[in-house]
Write a protein that holds these residues in place. Structure first.
Motif, short mmCIF file in Angstrom:
data_model
loop_
_atom_site.label_atom_id
_atom_site.label_comp_id
_atom_site.label_asym_id
_atom_site.label_seq_id
_atom_site.Cartn_x
_atom_site.Cartn_y
_atom_site.Cartn_z
N ARG A 282 23.96 48.62 45.09
CA ARG A 282 24.89 47.57 44.70
C ARG A 282 24.47 47.01 43.35
O ARG A 282 23.29 46.96 43.02
N VAL A 283 25.47 46.60 42.56
CA VAL A 283 25.24 46.11 41.20
C VAL A 283 25.94 44.78 41.01
O VAL A 283 27.16 44.69 41.16
N TRP A 284 25.18 43.76 40.66
CA TRP A 284 25.74 42.43 40.42
C TRP A 284 25.53 42.01 38.97
O TRP A 284 24.49 42.30 38.37
N LEU A 285 26.50 41.29 38.43
CA LEU A 285 26.32 40.58 37.18
C LEU A 285 25.78 39.20 37.50
O LEU A 285 26.21 38.57 38.46
N VAL A 286 24.83 38.73 36.69
CA VAL A 286 24.26 37.39 36.88
C VAL A 286 24.28 36.73 35.51
O VAL A 286 23.53 37.11 34.61
N THR A 287 25.14 35.73 35.34
CA THR A 287 25.40 35.21 34.01
C THR A 287 25.70 33.72 34.01
O THR A 287 26.16 33.16 35.01
N ALA A 288 25.43 33.08 32.87
CA ALA A 288 25.77 31.67 32.70
C ALA A 288 27.25 31.48 32.41
O ALA A 288 27.74 30.35 32.42
N ALA A 289 27.97 32.57 32.17
CA ALA A 289 29.41 32.49 31.91
C ALA A 289 30.15 32.01 33.16
O ALA A 289 29.62 32.10 34.28
N PRO A 290 31.36 31.49 33.00
CA PRO A 290 32.14 31.06 34.17
C PRO A 290 32.28 32.19 35.18
O PRO A 290 32.52 33.34 34.81
N VAL A 291 32.13 31.88 36.45
CA VAL A 291 32.16 32.91 37.49
C VAL A 291 33.50 33.64 37.51
O VAL A 291 33.56 34.83 37.87
N GLU A 292 34.58 32.95 37.11
CA GLU A 292 35.90 33.60 37.13
C GLU A 292 35.94 34.79 36.18
O GLU A 292 36.40 35.87 36.54
N ILE A 293 35.46 34.59 34.95
CA ILE A 293 35.51 35.70 33.99
C ILE A 293 34.44 36.74 34.32
O ILE A 293 34.65 37.94 34.12
N ALA A 294 33.30 36.30 34.86
CA ALA A 294 32.26 37.24 35.28
C ALA A 294 32.79 38.15 36.38
O ALA A 294 32.51 39.36 36.41
N SER A 295 33.59 37.60 37.28
CA SER A 295 34.16 38.39 38.37
C SER A 295 35.17 39.40 37.84
O SER A 295 35.26 40.52 38.35
N VAL A 296 35.94 39.00 36.83
CA VAL A 296 36.88 39.94 36.22
C VAL A 296 36.13 41.11 35.61
O VAL A 296 36.49 42.28 35.80
N ILE A 297 35.06 40.82 34.87
CA ILE A 297 34.27 41.88 34.23
C ILE A 297 33.70 42.81 35.29
O ILE A 297 33.77 44.04 35.16
N ALA A 298 33.12 42.24 36.35
CA ALA A 298 32.54 43.07 37.41
C ALA A 298 33.59 43.93 38.07
O ALA A 298 33.36 45.13 38.32
N ARG A 299 34.74 43.36 38.35
CA ARG A 299 35.81 44.12 39.00
C ARG A 299 36.32 45.25 38.12
O ARG A 299 36.51 46.38 38.58
N ARG A 300 36.50 44.97 36.84
CA ARG A 300 37.02 45.98 35.93
C ARG A 300 36.00 47.10 35.67
O ARG A 300 36.39 48.21 35.32
N LEU A 301 34.73 46.81 35.82
CA LEU A 301 33.70 47.83 35.66
C LEU A 301 33.36 48.52 36.97
O LEU A 301 32.52 49.41 37.01
N GLY A 302 34.00 48.09 38.06
CA GLY A 302 33.77 48.73 39.35
C GLY A 302 32.44 48.34 39.98
O GLY A 302 31.89 49.09 40.79
N LEU A 303 31.92 47.15 39.64
CA LEU A 303 30.63 46.71 40.17
C LEU A 303 30.82 45.95 41.48
O LEU A 303 31.93 45.68 41.91
N THR A 304 29.71 45.60 42.10
CA THR A 304 29.75 44.97 43.42
C THR A 304 30.29 43.54 43.35
O THR A 304 31.09 43.12 44.19
N GLY A 305 29.83 42.78 42.37
CA GLY A 305 30.27 41.40 42.28
C GLY A 305 29.57 40.69 41.15
O GLY A 305 28.86 41.30 40.34
#
Length: 294
Positions: free
Chosen positions: A149-172
């Motif tokens: 599983r692959v997660w993004l962990v970022t100070a950016a807003p979770v809404e845009i982080a979730s979009v990036i993860a979804r578009r890259l096919g990552l876990t969350g």
């Protein structure tokens, strides 16, 4: 693929780093994906800004929202100046960062959560998709191919982080959370910003919830501010690192991956300084013009 392989060993990783929907997977890749056994103890955690993506995701988001009249040119110039100040002066005091991030998130006050989520998809296509580092994207795919599983962990807003993860096919994704009431943003933060020790705490919580073994996990970042996250896992990697992280990674024997060209690395400081001066000059000009009008 051997289980002890490294993420920089798979064949032709650069050619495989495509965004979902941009290319169709081959029959063999699809077969591999279907037959890969999930890795229940290992996972990978990626910072976003300058690790997965060139530049700051919050700034790319702000550009897109500015085009949609969420706020004025004056607002974005102020936010740009704040971001450039931190980069050029090297000021990473948590209190200063929190103020800057709160200011950056304030522009969504009064807007609906659903609205930002929908616009985020459009902004990803406009401002972010072409900013993804192919090399880092390929490493993330390598982990997915191994069943991790692959997660993004970022100070950016979770809404845009979730979009990036979804578009890259990552876990969350884990990110900074903005408060909202009845689906409308208040412009305030919920809890602390996802930064520094906060990232390490969030990863520990995921590891406990998902039954991960941190010694089997990987973490990737460009910033020395993420040393708590990188030091937490068994396989840390510095990606496009700042000078402090590069020095620490070398002394600690960590892997280092730099996907910037030599010219870009050499000029990054100079360009940042020029941009900061330009932003400051424009900001002062706007203030002077306002005083003249009054």
């Amino acid at each position: 693929m051997p289980r002890d392989a490294r993420p920089d060993q798979p064949r032709n990783l650069q050619s495989r780093s495509v965004l979902p929907g941009q290319a169709s997977a081959s029959a063999s890749e699809m077969e591999t994906a279907l037959t890969t056994q999930p890795d229940l103890t290992g996972a990978a955690f990626f910072d976003v800004d300058n690790t997965i993506m060139q530049g700051a995701s919050i700034f790319h988001l702000a550009r897109g929202l500015h085009r949609r009249k969420f706020f004025t040119t004056r607002d974005i110039l102020k936010a740009t100046w704040q971001q450039m100040y931190f980069r050029v002066a090297g000021v990473e005091d948590p209190e200063h960062i929190a103020k800057a991030r709160s200011s950056a998130l304030a522009f969504i006050a009064g807007h609906q959560v659903r609205e930002l989520e929908e616009i985020g998809e459009e902004i990803f296509d406009e401002n972010m998709a072409h900013k993804i580092w192919p090399g880092t994207r390929a490493i993330a795919q390598w982990h997915l191919d191994r069943g991790q599983r692959v997660w993004l962990v970022t100070a950016a807003p979770v809404e845009i982080a979730s979009v990036i993860a979804r578009r890259l096919g990552l876990t969350g994704a884990l990110g900074t959370v903005s408060a909202h009431v009845d689906g409308v943003y208040t412009g305030e933060l919920v809890g602390e910003m996802m930064h520094g020790e906060g990232k390490a705490t969030a990863i520990k919580e995921i590891a406990e919830r998902e039954g991960l073994t941190l010694a089997d996990c990987y973490a990737y970042s460009d910033s020395s501010n993420d040393l708590p996250m990188l030091s937490l896992v068994g396989h840390p990697c510095a990606v496009n690192p700042d000078s402090a992280l590069r020095a620490h990674a070398k002394s600690s024997g960590w892997r280092i991956r730099d996907y910037r060209t030599g010219r870009k690395v050499a000029l990054v400081g100079g360009k940042g300084a020029v941009a900061a001066v330009a932003a400051a000059g424009t900001w002062r000009a706007l203030r002077h013009r306002k005083k003249q009008r009054h």
